[in-house]
Each structure stands twice: as structure tokens, then as C-alpha cells.
Design an enzyme around this catalytic site. Structure first.
Site: not given
Ligand code: GAL
Length: 702
Positions: A187, A338
Site C-alpha cells: 500500500e 486483503e
Molecule cells: C491494510 C494493510 C495491512 C493491515 C490492514 C489492516 O491497509 O495493508 O498490513 O494493516 O490494513 O486492516
């Protein structure tokens, strides 16, 4: 879990999956102009996965975790993206053996691996020994160790360390049969405002404009004596500033992240098999605006994003639109790298998705073109900043309540793989966006209520309510496949973009421009033709004046009656063949009885300009008119409210994903007999969906 490929008649379904995978890889890498090599031992997409952090747990525990993943039908884990201090405990001393053991163990459980380069979280030794790699924020404060993202994305020194760790990983895992791909960093988020980055920005401008005269003219720096006599006088803007300067700064930030990324792509590609894809996970709750997503994803093999709801529940249209937007980055299927297993830890109130909602959300991703959905994260970390985040198994390593729902999704992905094989959403309609336009309006919104994402959704929602597949693409993408194009806020229209849009129209395309279109040129200067700039002549009319509104105004015409709010533009028709479709009623005097929407046939197509933000019902009339004129046909008529239908088309078959986001059960009569993929492939003519219910239907032969 999915069995590895088998042989013999009894294994025909599995072999079919394996063949599909081979075909998919072949297609992917032919498309990349690269040769296909041996594929990882997984079944074909859609894939289910999770972010797994073996470095946080005793190795003796890994096998049990992977067994639980296998039982829940997980196909893939992403590892390593924050593990720099475990991979390189001291400068130049690498320890990759533990990762190799994790990859082998995953393989034993038929789980493929994506390796993240750990460059979002530099280790303490690195920033202590090389403080110049630290980021400086807009207020001049230097970041510290103890969190993540403390690095300076523009620092050649930092990039050197990134290249080294990426190369070490690629040398070790670039031919590993169980490693299917790479994620660069994590990100991309924070830029740096240090003096060296400012100098780089000035050099970037010098390369672009060659002379200060050209730059001064483009930015109209005579305004407020901003004229520059030396390149080193130009500031690195944090927020306010000349609109031309601000726009170029966003482009510089995009280029700088792209170069940051390219250093690692090059390091990996030196060693990695072509079959291993390279991607990055793009965050920011969908349509983030810190850099240009089209630029960043162009050199990548695959687009991937992080899909979080945060507080509350799935925003059905917004999330659908974001998937379509992500699919548009490379104009093909993508990954959700994710997503939340129930809840997050960073929202104002970290509510949990209802039972079944996580499954509905996963299927929505697949419906809009995802080929994989990975949960963040597999297991609650014992410490660290995200202890409250949702996970699939708890700190004790045993399943949390969501585990069974995720296992169900995995089983269903497996069942649906043949039907989804070789399919992707195929749209007759596209919404156009550009980052130039997005930024130009955000720098000077003129009304704090003017929200470009909301406006995009105003156009998107009525199309999706008709169950039409919608692409969201960059305005400079090839457009010839679309019958209808809608550009809600195309604020920056250069001569070349105008020519591109006009060519589309001349060939028979229907173009609908929304408010604020064509106000600016590529330097963020006002177009002298007024709106829509170079398209004013073909439109046969223009915008006389724009008004930010503090209360709704009446609007009526041949398309219906309703109201405009937030924004209204007074249009005027110059050409006799312009047709006025909507006019304002009594309002502020200036707008009374003035055109709000007009259209003109141009070539074999038409250009339409809508100057107001309309209420949802009148907007529905507008899109219905545009759909009819463009002869866009319904893909799945007669669907009850609350049910979303997503269509994925293959060469000779079609898959439909039906999701009931509503609170009550729904009965859906199908347009014809279809095979019910999740229920034994029996032929059905209707399906019943409970709230959060999902079904997958197929026609043709996969
Ligand atoms: C994302 C990030 C992850 C984790 C996640 C939690 O933005 O890439 O590493 O922090 O959020 O929601």
C-alpha cells in the site's frame, strides 16, 4: 482443500481444473509476451487465501496453522511483506531459510505462496545506520522507527536496500514451484518532503518543460508574481498552491512511486520465472487519490487491491464500483489481496460484518472480476499495533467463529472454478475517470459537498440497478467496444483527450458528459472555450456559468422532472440541431428556464452534456434515456430489489453470480434454464436466495 491434479476418469473434474489452470497461466503469460513455465501446484481460480506471518510464530506451530488453512480450502498465502528484520537481521546478513521452510510446508498442504517484499517496514538497523532513508513529512518532521512506512520513497539509498532484499528473495524463490507471484511493498502511502526530493521534483519539471518560460506560461505564473527565474525556486507543495504546480506535483508523486516500484520489479525479474506474477496491493478504501493507479499498475502483471468496509456494513454499490474501477486499471481480472475477516481495528467503531456478509462480499468480488480473495490476516498477532483486527484463527491458534464461513467460501470457490474458468465481466457501458480530473477538482472543490466518488456512484447506481455490467476505465483507454460512455466529472480535457473522445463519437459512440467537464487543460489552466473546452464546438453549445448550490432547484424536461442540488451549470445552445432535454425552473434568477442538459448528434454517435447533479430518480430517467439511445440491452431482466447479478462471460459460456444483499428472502426467475453450480449443477429456472444468500449459475459449456 483442493486435491492436486489426478489422472483417470474418476478424476475428470480435478483434471479439468488443472487444465483450466494451465490454460489460464498460458493466457496470462502469452498476454505478457512471456513464455509459460511450470505452474504452481494449485487448482484454478477463484482462489481463497490469507496473509500469513510465520515469522511471528514458533516454527513448531506452522504445520497446524497450514492444516487449518487446508481444511478451510485456502489455496494461497501471502507472506513476508513486513518481515525485513527476520529476513536480513543485520545489514548484508540474510536469513531466508525460515521462509524457504515455510514455503515447503505450505506446499505440503497444497497452498501456493505469494511473497511480499518487506520494503514497507525497514528494520531498525537500516534507518539507524542510514538516517537519510527516513521520510520527512510536510511539516518537516523526520519519521522514526517503531511503526511502518517510515522510509523515503524517493531516496536512491533506500531504493538500493530495497533492490538488494528483493533480489535476494528472487534469487532464492524465483524458481520455486510453490511461489506463484510477488507483491512489491505494501500500500504505497506516504510521500516525502525532504530537500533532496524537492530537488528531484525540480529536475522532473526541468525534464518536462525544458525551459522556465514554458513552465511559467503553462502555469500562468504572472498571477501573484509567481514567475520563476531559477528551477530551484520552485516549491514542493504540500497542499495549497498554483493549480498547475499542484497537478504536476501529483504526477511527480505518481512517477516517483512508479520508479520506486520499478527498482524492485527489475531486481525480481532478473531472477524470477516469467510464470511468477508481480503485483502490489493498493489500499486507501477504494478510490484513493495520492497517486495515479493507472500509472502504477501499468508495469505490473496483475492489479490487486485491499477491500475493507471499516465501520458498518458492505456498501453494495460503492464496493461494486471499486471492484470495477480496479478491474479497469489493467482492463482485466484482478485480485483482492486483503479483505477483512469480519472486522478491522482502525474504523471509528469497528463493527463486525453480519453472519453471511463476509461470504456475500467475497462473492461480490468474484462477480466483479476478482480471481482471488485473501483475508487479512490469518491469525491474531500477539502484539503489534493491530491486536484488535479481525482474523480467522485466534491467538491460541484455534478457529474463530468466522472460520467456518470462510471455509464455506473456499468450498464454493472450488465448486465454481470450472464455471468461472476463462470468464470475466464484459461491459457495453463504461464510466470514464482520470486522475488529472480527480485532482483538479479536489484542489478547488468550490463546494465542500462536491464529492466525486458520490457523483460517480450517482451515474453507476442506476446502471447497476438494471444489472448492467459496468466498466470504469481511464478516459484514454480504448473505447470502441462500448455503446455508451458516461464521464461524470471529466474536468481536465486536453486537445488530445478531446480528439480521442470525438473519434469514439464519430464512430457511433454515445458520450454523456457530467458537470464540470472540460473546464481545464492538461496544465490545469482554464480552457478558453469554456466548458466543455475542446468539445464545446462539437457539442454545439457550452457552459455559460456554474453555480455551487446551497439548496435544491427544480429541473424538468422531456426526460422527467426532479431537482438539482450541489451544482448547477447554465448551458447555452449555439447550433440549431442541439436538443435541450432538461431546463431549470424558477431558482436564482440566473438559471431560471435555462438549459441544464442538452444533446447533439455528431458523426454516427452523439454528445450529451448534463450540467447538474440530479436527484436519484431524475438521474435514473437520464440513464434510462442514454441506455435506450445507445441500444444497450438488459443482461438479466426482472431481478428483485436487493439482489445483485454479476455476469462473467467466457468464450462459449457464461457465469452469473447472484447475491441477495437485501434483508428479506428473494425469489429470482431466471431468463432461461441454467445450471445451478453451487447445488450439484442441476438445471433450474428460478432460485431462492435468503438474506446474504449467494448462488452461481452457468449457461453454455465450461
Ligand atoms: C491494510 C494493510 C495491512 C493491515 C490492514 C489492516 O491497509 O495493508 O498490513 O494493516 O490494513 O486492516
Amino acid at each position: 482443500m483442493r486435491k492436486p491434479p489426478a489422472t483417470g476418469p474418476a478424476a475428470s473434474k480435478d483434471s479439468r481444473r488443472f487444465i483450466s489452470l494451465a490454460v489460464l497461466f498460458a493466457m496470462l503469460f502469452c498476454a505478457l509476451g512471456q513464455s509459460s513455465a511450470q505452474a504452481a501446484p494449485t487448482a484454478p481460480p477463484p482462489w481463497l487465501g490469507a496473509a500469513w506471518y510465520p515469522e511471528q510464530w514458533p516454527e513448531s506451530r506452522w504445520d497446524a496453522d497450514l492444516q487449518l488453512m487446508q481444511n478451510a480450502h485456502l489455496d494461497v498465502v501471502r507472506v513476508g511483506e513486513f518481515a525485513w528484520s527476520a529476513l536480513e537481521p543485520a545489514q548484508g546478513r540474510y536469513n531466508l531459510d525460515w521462509l524457504a521452510r515455510a514455503v515447503r510446508l505450505a506446499e505440503k498442504h497444497h497452498i501456493a505462496v505469494v511473497i511480499g517484499t518487506p520494503t514497507d517496514a525497514p528494520p531498525a538497523w537500516l534507518t539507524r545506520l542510514h538516517p537519510g532513508t527516513l521520510r520527512v513529512d510536510a511539516a518537516g518532521r523526520t519519521a522514526e522507527h517503531g511503526s511502518r512506512r517510515q522510509f523515503n520513497y524517493a531516496s536512491p539509498e533506500y531504493r538500493g536496500f530495497c533492490a538488494q532484499i528483493a533480489a535476494q528473495l528472487a534469487r532464492r524463490f524465483g524458481h520455486d514451484p510453490n511461489v506463484i507471484g510477488w507483491q512489491i511493498g505494501n500500500e504505497y502511502t506516504d510521500e516525502s518532503f525532504d530537500p533532496a526530493t524537492r530537488r528531484r521534483f525540480q529536475l522532473w519539471l526541468q525534464r518536462k518543460y525544458k525551459t522556465l518560460d514554458t513552465l511559467n506560461r503553462a502555469w500562468v505564473t504572472a498571477y501573484w508574481s509567481q514567475t520563476y527565474d531559477r528551477w530551484n525556486e520552485i516549491p514542493l507543495p504540500a497542499s495549497a498552491g498554483n493549480p498547475g504546480l499542484l497537478l504536476d506535483h501529483r504526477r511527480f508523486v505518481s512517477d516517483t512511486w512508479r520508479d520506486f516500484q520499478q527498482v524492485q520489479i527489475d531486481a525480481i525479474r532478473r531472477f524470477a520465472d516469467p510464470r511468477q506474477f508481480i503485483t502490489t496491493n493498493i489500499g486507501g478504501l477504494g478510490w484513493s487519490d495520492n497517486w495515479d493507479h493507472y500509472e502504477i499498475t501499468r508495469p505490473l502483471d496483475l492489479a490487486a487491491w485491499d477491500d475493507y468496509v471499516g465501520e458498518g456494513h458492505l456498501h453494495v454499490d460503492r464496493n461494486a464500483a471499486m471492484h470495477d474501477f480496479v478491474r479497469g486499471w489493467k482492463r482485466r481480472n484482478f485480485w483482492v489481496m486483503e479483505t477483512q475477516p469480519g472486522s478491522v481495528n482502525w474504523a471509528p467503531v469497528n463493527t463486525t460484518l453480519d453472519r453471511g456478509e463476509t461470504r456475500a462480499m467475497a462473492w461480490q468480488a468474484i462477480g466483479h472480476g476478482a480471481d482471488a480473495v485473501l483475508y487479512w490476516q490469518w491469525r491474531d498477532a500477539l502484539n503489534g499495533q493491530e491486536q484488535y483486527h479481525g482474523a480467522i484463527v485466534g491467538p491460541d491458534g484455534s478457529p474463530l467463529p468466522i472460520y467456518s464461513e470462510i471455509g464455506r467460501i473456499g468450498g464454493e470457490f472450488q465448486r465454481a472454478a470450472p464455471a468461472l474458468h476463462g470468464t470475466q465481466p464484459a461491459a457495453q457501458v463504461a464510466l470514464l475517470v482520470t486522475y488529472d480530473s480527480r485532482w483538479a477538482i479536489d484542489f478547488q472543490p468550490h463546494s465542500k459537498y462536491y464529492d466525486q466518488l458520490e457523483l460517480l456512484l450517482d451515474y453507476y447506481r442506476p446502471l447497476r440497478d438494471e444489472q448492467l455490467t459496468v466498466d470504469i476505465v481511464s478516459a484514454d483507454a480504448p473505447l470502441d467496444g462500448y455503446k455508451l460512455i458516461l464521464a461524470p466529472s471529466l474536468n481536465v480535457i486536453s486537445q488530445s483527450l478531446a480528439a480521442h473522445l470525438l473519434a469514439y463519437v464519430q464512430q457511433g459512440g454515445q458520450l454523456l458528459l457530467g458537470p464540470r467537464s472540460g473546464m481545464k487543460d492538461e496544465h490545469n489552466a482554464l480552457n478558453v472555450q469554456r466548458q466543455p473546452g475542446p468539445l464545446a464546438a462539437p457539442l454545439g453549445g457550452r457552459v455559460e456559468q456554474y453555480y455551487a448550490l446551497d439548496h435544491p432547484l427544480p429541473v424538468a424536461g422531456s426526460l422527467g422532472a426532479g431537482s438539482a442540488s450541489l451544482w448547477a451549470e447554465q448551458l447555452s445552445a449555439a447550433a440549431p440541431d442541439v436538443q435541450v432535454l432538461l431546463r431549470y425552473g424558477q431558482s436564482n434568477g440566473w438559471l431560471d428556464n435555462q438549459p441544464a442538459m442538452m444533446t447533439r448528434r455528431v458523426g454516427k454517435g452523439s454528445i450529451t452534456y448534463l450540467g447538474a447533479v440530479l436527484d436519484p430518480e431524475l438521474m435514473r430517467q437520464v440513464t434510462a434515456w442514454a441506455i435506450a439511445r445507445a441500444q444497450v440491452h438488459a443482461e438479466f431482466p426482472g431481478v428483485p430489489a436487493g439482489v445483485e447479478v454479476c455476469r462473467r462471460a467466457g468464450a462459449d459460456h457464461m457465469a452469473f453470480i447472484l447475491i441477495n444483499h437485501g434483508a428479506v428472502a428473494a425469489h429470482v426467475a431466471l431468463p432461461g434454464p441454467m445450471s445451478d453450480v453451487l447445488h450439484g449443477d442441476r438445471i433450474v429456472t428460478a432460485v431462492d436466495l435468503s438474506p446474504q444468500g449467494v448462488d452461481v449459475l452457468a449457461t453454455g459449456k465450461p
